[in-house]
Design a protein around this motif. Structure first.
Motif, PDB file in Angstrom:
ATOM      1  N   TYR A 303      41.244 -33.658  24.984  1.00 24.07           N
ATOM      2  CA  TYR A 303      39.791 -33.851  25.047  1.00 24.07           C
ATOM      3  C   TYR A 303      39.377 -35.064  24.211  1.00 24.07           C
ATOM      4  CZ  TYR A 303      34.802 -32.957  24.552  1.00 24.07           C
ATOM      5  OH  TYR A 303      33.437 -33.083  24.556  1.00 24.07           O
ATOM      6  N   ARG A 307      37.689 -38.538  25.763  1.00 22.60           N
ATOM      7  CA  ARG A 307      36.342 -38.950  25.354  1.00 22.60           C
ATOM      8  C   ARG A 307      36.381 -40.151  24.400  1.00 22.60           C
ATOM      9  NH1 ARG A 307      35.797 -36.037  28.837  1.00 22.60           N
ATOM     10  NH2 ARG A 307      34.278 -34.394  29.258  1.00 22.60           N
ATOM     11  N   LEU A 368      36.005 -26.751  26.456  1.00 24.39           N
ATOM     12  CA  LEU A 368      35.590 -28.030  25.878  1.00 24.39           C
ATOM     13  C   LEU A 368      34.842 -28.878  26.905  1.00 24.39           C
ATOM     14  CD1 LEU A 368      38.844 -28.840  23.871  1.00 24.39           C
ATOM     15  CD2 LEU A 368      36.622 -28.260  22.876  1.00 24.39           C
ATOM     16  N   GLU A 369      35.306 -28.842  28.141  1.00 26.86           N
ATOM     17  CA  GLU A 369      34.645 -29.614  29.196  1.00 26.86           C
ATOM     18  C   GLU A 369      33.283 -29.020  29.567  1.00 26.86           C
ATOM     19  OE1 GLU A 369      35.472 -32.400  30.563  1.00 26.86           O
ATOM     20  OE2 GLU A 369      37.467 -32.662  29.673  1.00 26.86           O
ATOM     21  N   GLU A 370      33.204 -27.695  29.590  1.00 29.96           N
ATOM     22  CA  GLU A 370      31.985 -27.036  30.062  1.00 29.96           C
ATOM     23  C   GLU A 370      30.911 -26.901  28.983  1.00 29.96           C
ATOM     24  OE1 GLU A 370      33.413 -23.357  31.601  1.00 29.96           O
ATOM     25  OE2 GLU A 370      34.156 -24.236  33.487  1.00 29.96           O
ATOM     26  N   GLN A 371      31.288 -27.059  27.714  1.00 25.91           N
ATOM     27  CA  GLN A 371      30.339 -26.927  26.609  1.00 25.91           C
ATOM     28  C   GLN A 371      30.349 -28.211  25.785  1.00 25.91           C
ATOM     29  OE1 GLN A 371      28.431 -24.288  26.396  1.00 25.91           O
ATOM     30  NE2 GLN A 371      29.456 -23.137  28.019  1.00 25.91           N
ATOM     31  N   PRO A 372      29.800 -29.300  26.321  1.00 29.34           N
ATOM     32  CA  PRO A 372      29.925 -30.601  25.655  1.00 29.34           C
ATOM     33  C   PRO A 372      29.294 -30.653  24.263  1.00 29.34           C
ATOM     34  CG  PRO A 372      28.363 -30.709  27.484  1.00 29.34           C
ATOM     35  CD  PRO A 372      29.065 -29.401  27.600  1.00 29.34           C
ATOM     36  N   ASP A 373      28.171 -29.982  24.071  1.00 29.01           N
ATOM     37  CA  ASP A 373      27.528 -30.030  22.761  1.00 29.01           C
ATOM     38  C   ASP A 373      28.369 -29.307  21.703  1.00 29.01           C
ATOM     39  OD1 ASP A 373      25.437 -31.435  23.867  1.00 29.01           O
ATOM     40  OD2 ASP A 373      24.145 -29.670  24.133  1.00 29.01           O
ATOM     41  N   ALA A 375      31.574 -28.633  21.965  1.00 30.43           N
ATOM     42  CA  ALA A 375      32.845 -29.348  21.854  1.00 30.43           C
ATOM     43  C   ALA A 375      32.712 -30.549  20.930  1.00 30.43           C
ATOM     44  CB  ALA A 375      33.314 -29.793  23.233  1.00 30.43           C
ATOM     45  N   ALA A 376      31.610 -31.268  21.062  1.00 33.45           N
ATOM     46  CA  ALA A 376      31.392 -32.437  20.203  1.00 33.45           C
ATOM     47  C   ALA A 376      31.310 -32.028  18.743  1.00 33.45           C
ATOM     48  CB  ALA A 376      30.119 -33.158  20.626  1.00 33.45           C
TER      49      ALA A 376
END
Length: 389
Positions: A303, A307, A368-373, A375-376
């Motif tokens: 991830y 990114r 991680l892909e589906e929850q970007p906030d 995950a960041a």
């Protein structure tokens, strides 16, 4: 021993013990010790039988009671053990359940919770109790049988009509065997709660009705399984970095079992990873925990690279950097677990490592892909901490 004595030694000098005699002669071989640990092991042999009745779908709940007279009662609401020596398709007969280890013991498969390090059953507890009674409620009739130090006093006797079905085993541990016969409420509570976290279908209660102090009662049922477990473990670990407890359960035919994982990162600096195999804790880890570490490392680094959160010149994040503040439960249930050592504290099944790693990598990567906030927040914190080093 002199030469003549050696020459005269033959099979007549060997004493073979069976059943309750063998257990009482060498109790440590069956419950680990004659101290408090062995006492609780003896209790969990009966609890384990009742829990597995629920997991097998024959019962709905288990109730454990510490009685005012020093006894322990374990009740389950299944169909009731059969009292005929031959038994029937509903399970072993009462006699087999309480006196014969090998007639009762089932192989440890994914549908059997290893409440103790070995699943031996109530016959061990019976042999190590000064008195044990078994009440069976079946087909509208209640029957009771009493044992003394593993030996039946009489055949099962009819008590009268019964309103429901089930079996209640009550026993008083033998002070001639154990250094203490006083059970710890806290020890029993911790293990029963743990079992309920790891087995979503389990509904189990613990009541302390002993005279000292006020009556205490706990009931454990956790429909969200390992997610609930992580939420409890994480409660004192600091503020969560992300609100969601990440979790999944996945069947893996290649390893003949299932894997359930739950995890969350907090602001703590500590790592808390708990591994279990068929509901048995593995504090020394093993292939399931190693697979989790590999899968989490791959997902987070993939991830971060995708990114461009890590520069080309920066190395991948190590698992030590990824696991800072991580609370995780890794539970596998296998048809053929290979637990290493006499205390069975580490899993050895080689195939489990690869398949758990694949499952964790895929499911964590998806989150991680589906929850970007979220995950960041998680990965960004890891990278900031790594750059401070």
């Amino acid at each position: 021993m002199n030469a003549d004595a050696k020459n005269n030694y033959d099979a007549t000098h060997i004493t073979v013990l069976h059943g309750w005699e063998a257990i009482r002669k060498r109790p440590g071989m069956y419950v680990g010790s004659t101290g408090e640990r062995g006492l609780h092991h003896s209790v969990f042999e009966v609890v384990g039988w009742a829990v597995n009745e629920v997991l097998a779908g024959r019962a709905k709940s288990v109730d454990v009671t510490l009685r005012p007279d020093g006894g322990v009662s374990v009740a389950e609401d299944g169909p009731g053990a059969t009292v005929e020596p031959a038994g029937d398709n509903d399970g072993p007969s009462l006699e087999a359940l309480l006196t014969r280890i090998h007639d009762w013991t089932r192989p440890i498969g994914r549908d059997v919770a290893a409440v103790n390090s070995a699943v031996l059953g109530p016959s061990v507890t019976n042999a190590l109790s000064k008195c044990l009674t078994a009440e069976v409620r079946r087909d509208g009739t209640s029957r009771l049988q009493e044992y003394r130090r593993g030996v039946a006093v009489a055949p099962p006797a009819v008590l009268g009509p019964a309103a429901g079905n089930g079996t209640t085993i009550t026993f008083w541990s033998d002070p001639d065997i154990f250094e203490t016969v006083e059970c710890s409420f806290a020890v029993l509570e911790d293990r029963l709660r743990e079992l309920a976290f790891l087995n979503r279908s389990l509904d189990i209660s613990l009541t302390d009705a002993r005279p000292a102090g006020e009556l205490r009662s706990r009931r454990f049922r956790f429909p969200d399984g390992a997610r609930d477990f992580v939420a409890i473990l994480d409660a004192s670990a600091g503020e969560p970095v992300h609100p969601d407890v990440i979790g999944f359960e996945h069947e893996v035919p290649q390893m003949e079992g299932t894997v359930e994982v739950a995890l969350r990162w907090s602001t703590s600096r500590d790592e808390r990873i708990r591994g279990f195999v068929n509901s048995w804790p593995t504090p020394c880890g093993g292939t399931h925990v190693a697979g989790f570490r590999e899968g989490a490392s791959f997902a987070v680094n993939a991830y971060a690279r995708a990114r461009r959160l890590l520069t080309a010149s920066e190395p991948d994040l190590s698992f030590d950097q990824i696991s800072e503040g991580l609370t995780a439960v890794v539970s596998v249930k296998l048809d053929r677990p290979e637990l290493e050592g006499a205390t069975r504290r580490m899993l050895g099944n080689a195939a489990v490592r690869t398949h758990v790693a694949e499952a964790v990598s895929e499911r964590l990567g998806r989150w991680l892909e589906e929850q970007p906030d979220q995950a960041a927040a998680v990965v960004g914190r890891m990278i900031r901490n790594a750059r401070r080093i």
